[in-house]
Motif scaffolding. Structure first.
Motif, PDB file in Angstrom:
ATOM      1  N   ARG A  80      12.927   0.097  10.951  1.00 23.48           N
ATOM      2  CA  ARG A  80      11.700  -0.573  10.530  1.00 23.48           C
ATOM      3  C   ARG A  80      10.825   0.425   9.777  1.00 23.48           C
ATOM      4  N   ARG A  81       9.965  -0.115   8.930  1.00 23.62           N
ATOM      5  CA  ARG A  81       9.106   0.754   8.131  1.00 23.62           C
ATOM      6  C   ARG A  81       7.768   0.074   7.882  1.00 23.62           C
ATOM      7  N   LEU A  82       6.699   0.839   8.073  1.00 19.12           N
ATOM      8  CA  LEU A  82       5.360   0.425   7.686  1.00 19.12           C
ATOM      9  C   LEU A  82       4.887   1.338   6.565  1.00 19.12           C
ATOM     10  N   SER A  83       4.279   0.772   5.532  1.00 22.53           N
ATOM     11  CA  SER A  83       3.831   1.605   4.417  1.00 22.53           C
ATOM     12  C   SER A  83       2.524   1.076   3.839  1.00 22.53           C
ATOM     13  N   LEU A  84       1.717   2.022   3.374  1.00 19.09           N
ATOM     14  CA  LEU A  84       0.455   1.709   2.712  1.00 19.09           C
ATOM     15  C   LEU A  84       0.412   2.497   1.412  1.00 19.09           C
ATOM     16  N   ASN A  85       0.131   1.797   0.299  1.00 22.57           N
ATOM     17  CA  ASN A  85       0.049   2.441  -1.011  1.00 22.57           C
ATOM     18  C   ASN A  85      -1.265   2.064  -1.674  1.00 22.57           C
ATOM     19  N   GLN A  86      -1.940   3.059  -2.207  1.00 26.06           N
ATOM     20  CA  GLN A  86      -3.144   2.807  -2.998  1.00 26.06           C
ATOM     21  C   GLN A  86      -3.032   3.553  -4.313  1.00 26.06           C
ATOM     22  N   GLN A  87      -3.064   2.798  -5.404  1.00 27.59           N
ATOM     23  CA  GLN A  87      -3.008   3.396  -6.742  1.00 27.59           C
ATOM     24  C   GLN A  87      -4.403   3.408  -7.342  1.00 27.59           C
ATOM     25  N   TRP A  88      -4.804   4.567  -7.846  1.00 33.65           N
ATOM     26  CA  TRP A  88      -6.039   4.679  -8.622  1.00 33.65           C
ATOM     27  C   TRP A  88      -5.670   4.696 -10.094  1.00 33.65           C
ATOM     28  N   GLU A  89      -6.238   3.781 -10.864  1.00 36.86           N
ATOM     29  CA  GLU A  89      -5.942   3.686 -12.290  1.00 36.86           C
ATOM     30  C   GLU A  89      -6.875   4.633 -13.038  1.00 36.86           C
ATOM     31  N   VAL A  90      -6.415   5.869 -13.223  1.00 39.97           N
ATOM     32  CA  VAL A  90      -7.235   6.894 -13.869  1.00 39.97           C
ATOM     33  C   VAL A  90      -7.480   6.542 -15.332  1.00 39.97           C
ATOM     34  N   SER A  91      -6.438   6.146 -16.033  1.00 38.28           N
ATOM     35  CA  SER A  91      -6.527   5.678 -17.411  1.00 38.28           C
ATOM     36  C   SER A  91      -5.349   4.742 -17.627  1.00 38.28           C
ATOM     37  N   ARG A  92      -5.193   4.234 -18.847  1.00 34.01           N
ATOM     38  CA  ARG A  92      -4.094   3.303 -19.083  1.00 34.01           C
ATOM     39  C   ARG A  92      -2.755   3.915 -18.731  1.00 34.01           C
ATOM     40  N   ASP A  93      -2.553   5.170 -19.089  1.00 33.53           N
ATOM     41  CA  ASP A  93      -1.256   5.804 -18.919  1.00 33.53           C
ATOM     42  C   ASP A  93      -1.260   6.910 -17.875  1.00 33.53           C
ATOM     43  N   LEU A  94      -2.210   6.847 -16.951  1.00 33.91           N
ATOM     44  CA  LEU A  94      -2.280   7.850 -15.891  1.00 33.91           C
ATOM     45  C   LEU A  94      -2.723   7.172 -14.597  1.00 33.91           C
ATOM     46  N   GLY A  95      -1.982   7.405 -13.533  1.00 37.54           N
ATOM     47  CA  GLY A  95      -2.305   6.830 -12.236  1.00 37.54           C
ATOM     48  C   GLY A  95      -2.147   7.862 -11.138  1.00 37.54           C
ATOM     49  N   LEU A  96      -2.920   7.708 -10.071  1.00 39.89           N
ATOM     50  CA  LEU A  96      -2.842   8.582  -8.907  1.00 39.89           C
ATOM     51  C   LEU A  96      -2.589   7.697  -7.696  1.00 39.89           C
ATOM     52  N   ARG A  97      -1.521   7.984  -6.960  1.00 41.79           N
ATOM     53  CA  ARG A  97      -1.120   7.100  -5.861  1.00 41.79           C
ATOM     54  C   ARG A  97      -1.040   7.859  -4.541  1.00 41.79           C
ATOM     55  N   LEU A  98      -1.669   7.281  -3.531  1.00 43.89           N
ATOM     56  CA  LEU A  98      -1.569   7.782  -2.166  1.00 43.89           C
ATOM     57  C   LEU A  98      -0.626   6.882  -1.394  1.00 43.89           C
ATOM     58  N   THR A  99       0.385   7.485  -0.775  1.00 52.78           N
ATOM     59  CA  THR A  99       1.384   6.729  -0.013  1.00 52.78           C
ATOM     60  C   THR A  99       1.438   7.273   1.409  1.00 52.78           C
ATOM     61  N   ALA A 100       1.364   6.378   2.372  1.00 52.32           N
ATOM     62  CA  ALA A 100       1.513   6.749   3.778  1.00 52.32           C
ATOM     63  C   ALA A 100       2.500   5.787   4.404  1.00 52.32           C
ATOM     64  N   GLN A 101       3.482   6.321   5.137  1.00 58.96           N
ATOM     65  CA  GLN A 101       4.453   5.437   5.767  1.00 58.96           C
ATOM     66  C   GLN A 101       4.920   6.013   7.107  1.00 58.96           C
ATOM     67  N   ARG A 102       5.378   5.111   7.950  1.00 61.63           N
ATOM     68  CA  ARG A 102       5.933   5.474   9.257  1.00 61.63           C
ATOM     69  C   ARG A 102       7.272   4.752   9.390  1.00 61.63           C
ATOM     70  N   GLU A 103       8.328   5.528   9.687  1.00 57.48           N
ATOM     71  CA  GLU A 103       9.686   4.985   9.793  1.00 57.48           C
ATOM     72  C   GLU A 103      10.151   5.024  11.243  1.00 57.48           C
ATOM     73  N   PHE A 104      10.848   3.975  11.638  1.00 60.41           N
ATOM     74  CA  PHE A 104      11.378   3.860  12.992  1.00 60.41           C
ATOM     75  C   PHE A 104      12.889   3.665  12.924  1.00 60.41           C
ATOM     76  N   SER A 105      13.600   4.297  13.856  1.00 62.55           N
ATOM     77  CA  SER A 105      15.045   4.114  13.945  1.00 62.55           C
ATOM     78  C   SER A 105      15.474   4.375  15.381  1.00 62.55           C
TER      79      SER A 105
END
Length: 619
Positions: free
Chosen positions: A576-601
């Motif tokens: 199982r996997r939980l994930s959160l992604n937030q993209q900041w649109e810095v400009s048309r051709d530039l983005g900054l993304r924060l990703t956090a996830q927790r994996e279970f097995s």
């Protein structure tokens, strides 16, 4: 020998002398053969090992035996051929190659050329009556492998297009794969990637293409009127005649519809360099952007699809009114129902119009029956008695104003207590969190994505290699209830038995539904299936059933996604996997993304990972 018997031979000699190809200095021929316009007419490119090669893969296009690789030999052969006796009629090389003939006549001031009638070409050209050009972009359509990235074609308009509104008499110039038989989608995609289909140019009535794209496939159309002169448009159409039934190899990603049309625009306006910008891939939106950047676009028109028009008409209706739309679309007799007639006239007008549009939408691609025809007629009568206000469909963002297609990625993060740097490259094109301008919310098409990870101690590993990841999250409503689906395949890291990560090959997919949760948010839930080759498992392949659900929200900063996914394997393994992604649109051709996830097995303890990633969208 009597004079009367010698005369015919003398006449023949005189004719041959008068109509023989002129002797052009070798230096002049070399200069002409290297002229960009002659190179464009032959669709030549510089070979990887030097020299020339033509994109044309049909020997019938060339007059010289080594014409595909020798522009000068092809020019010499053409010059000789156009001096052939005029009696060949429509088979004369001047009739077969009108664009070559015109250019050579202008460059060499050939005033003594034979004068074949060329009636077939002249009749065709007069029927097309080229005057101006429009670049048409049918928007992306995820449910068709050949149309996932959109498509481009050219519309050739006649002189009276504005005065008499003759757009439906225009011709559509299209380049596409020629498919014999009925290949399934997987085989179609494979052949398209590997050049397994020939590509052909076709000039067909624009009304037929309009029906195919905006009605049969419910695709929005963008029309970019180009500032080509009548002479430039005619020059391009002349060359199209030279390409009739001439075969090219067709590749989805480079030698495709868009690339071939750029070549034609280079013929129309010599000197513009469009194809040089696409050495690896030629995605339709990128080629539209290149045409616009070259200063060729004069104006832009938008034609919404039937689906978009239906949803726009139904948007102001409440739930009860939308139920009336569904009922009227099934039974036109309800137009006389007292309960329906009790609705205020303005509301009835909206309901009737929406019901008529729904009937048309449902009947798309199907044979017209008397029942459907009668229902449509009755609804139209109601609309004429009580007409609705003019329909206004909000124009979305221009597709070429979205981000570039290729993406470079640089990330830094921590996985449990191990820091890492991650380097990535994606050849195309867009995922759910990417900068949204110019793209629909909930659409994802990723092709060939590579990610390498460098852990502390200079430990490198291949983190993932995605061949394709496609997701279509189209919201369901009262009137339309499309399925949402996804498919992906490639290599990726999963939790292993010893807590380490295993690189496994996989193919997975899912189907379900999506729902609007607000103007810029949607939720989705899909049932999934997975096939995986994993050395930790006993069988060669392991199968799993699972789920993928989440929320997608476009906000002031960019796009946020929250997902939960699980795979339940037949051998008892559960991931199982939980994930959160937030993209900041810095400009048309530039983005900054924060990703956090927790994996279970079941084979390892839960693992947490956080990464901050810079994305540069760069063609």
């Amino acid at each position: 020998m009597p004079l009367k018997r010698i005369f015919p031979y003398l006449a023949l000699c005189i004719w041959i002398t008068a109509h023989a190809a002129p002797q052009i200095p070798a230096e002049r021929l070399q200069t002409l053969a290297s002229d960009p316009y002659w190179i464009a007419l032959g669709h030549y490119e510089t070979g990887k090992l030097g020299g020339w090669r033509s994109y044309v893969d049909d020997p019938d296009f060339f007059l010289a035996g080594d014409g595909p690789s020798n522009p000068e030999a092809e020019l010499r052969a053409t010059l000789e051929a156009i001096y052939a006796p005029a009696g060949q009629g429509d088979k004369h090389p001047q009739c077969t190659y009108p664009a070559r003939t015109r250019w050579l006549r202008e460059q060499l001031q050939l005033s003594d050329l034979p004068q074949p009638a060329c009636s077939e070409f002249k009749t065709w050209y007069a029927d097309v009556n080229p005057h101006s050009t429009v670049l048409v972009f049918p928007a992306a359509y995820l449910n068709s492998p050949s149309s996932m990235f959109g498509h481009t074609l050219l519309r050739i308009d006649q002189p009276d297009i504005h005065e008499n509104n003759t757009v439906m008499l225009s011709y559509a110039l299209n380049f596409g794969a020629f498919i014999e038989g009925a290949d399934n989608s997987i085989l179609y995609a494979w052949k398209g990637l590997m050049g397994g289909y020939p590509g052909l140019f076709a000039l067909v009535p624009y009304r037929d293409k309009l029906k195919e794209y905006s009605r049969l496939e419910n695709r929005d159309l963008w029309e970019y009127r180009l500032n080509l002169t009548p002479e430039e448009t005619g020059r391009m159409v002349e060359h199209v005649w030279e390409l009739k039934q001439i075969r090219f190899d067709y590749y989805f990603f480079d030698e495709n519809c868009s690339y071939r049309l750029l070549e034609l625009l280079e013929i129309a306006r010599p000197g513009i360099e469009l194809t040089d910008q696409f050495p690896v891939t030629a995605i339709p939106t990128d080629t539209v952007r290149a045409v616009k950047k070259a200063g060729l676009v004069e104006s832009i028109d938008y034609r919404p699809s039937r689906e978009k028009e239906l949803l726009a008409r139904a948007e102001p209706l409440d739930d009860a009114e939308q139920q009336w739309v569904l009922q009227l679309a099934d039974d036109e007799k309800l137009l006389d129902d007292p309960t329906f007639l009790a609705l205020p006239a303005p509301r009835r007008a909206l309901v009737q119009d929406a019901a008529f549009r729904l009937v048309r939408y449902r009947s798309t691609g199907e044979d017209r029956t008397s029942e459907i025809a009668n229902r449509s007629f009755k609804l139209l009568q109601g609309i004429n008695r009580n007409p609705p206000p003019e329909l206004e469909v909000e124009r979305p963002g221009l597709p070429e104003e979205g981000h570039q297609s290729r993406t470079w990625q640089l990330g830094a993060g921590i996985r449990e207590d191990r820091a890492f740097a991650e380097y990535g490259l994606r050849m195309a094109y867009h995922d759910l969190n990417d900068n949204l301008s110019g793209f629909p919310l909930g659409a994802q098409i990723e092709i060939l994505q590579l990610k390498l990870r460098q852990y502390e101690g200079n430990h490198w590993q291949l983190q993932r290699l995605d061949f394709a990841t496609i997701r279509s999250l189209t919201p369901r409503g009262e009137l339309l209830k499309p399925l949402s689906w996804q498919v992906a395949g490639g290599l990726e890291r999963v939790l292993g038995e010893d807590g380490d990560e295993r690189l496994v090959s996989h193919l997975n997919g899912g189907v379900g539904g999506s729902w609007n949760l607000g103007e810029d948010a949607l939720g989705f839930a899909l049932a999934t299936a997975r096939i995986e080759h994993n050395e930790d498992f006993a069988p060669f392949v392991a199968t799993a059933a699972g789920f993928n659900t989440g929320l997608l929200w476009h906000n002031a900063l960019g796009t946020t996604s929250l997902e939960a996914a699980g795979d339940y394997f037949h051998n008892g393994e559960i991931r199982r996997r939980l994930s959160l992604n937030q993209q900041w649109e810095v400009s048309r051709d530039l983005g900054l993304r924060l990703t956090a996830q927790r994996e279970f097995s079941q084979r390892a303890a839960p693992v947490n990972e956080v990464m901050l990633e810079l994305k540069w969208y760069h063609y």
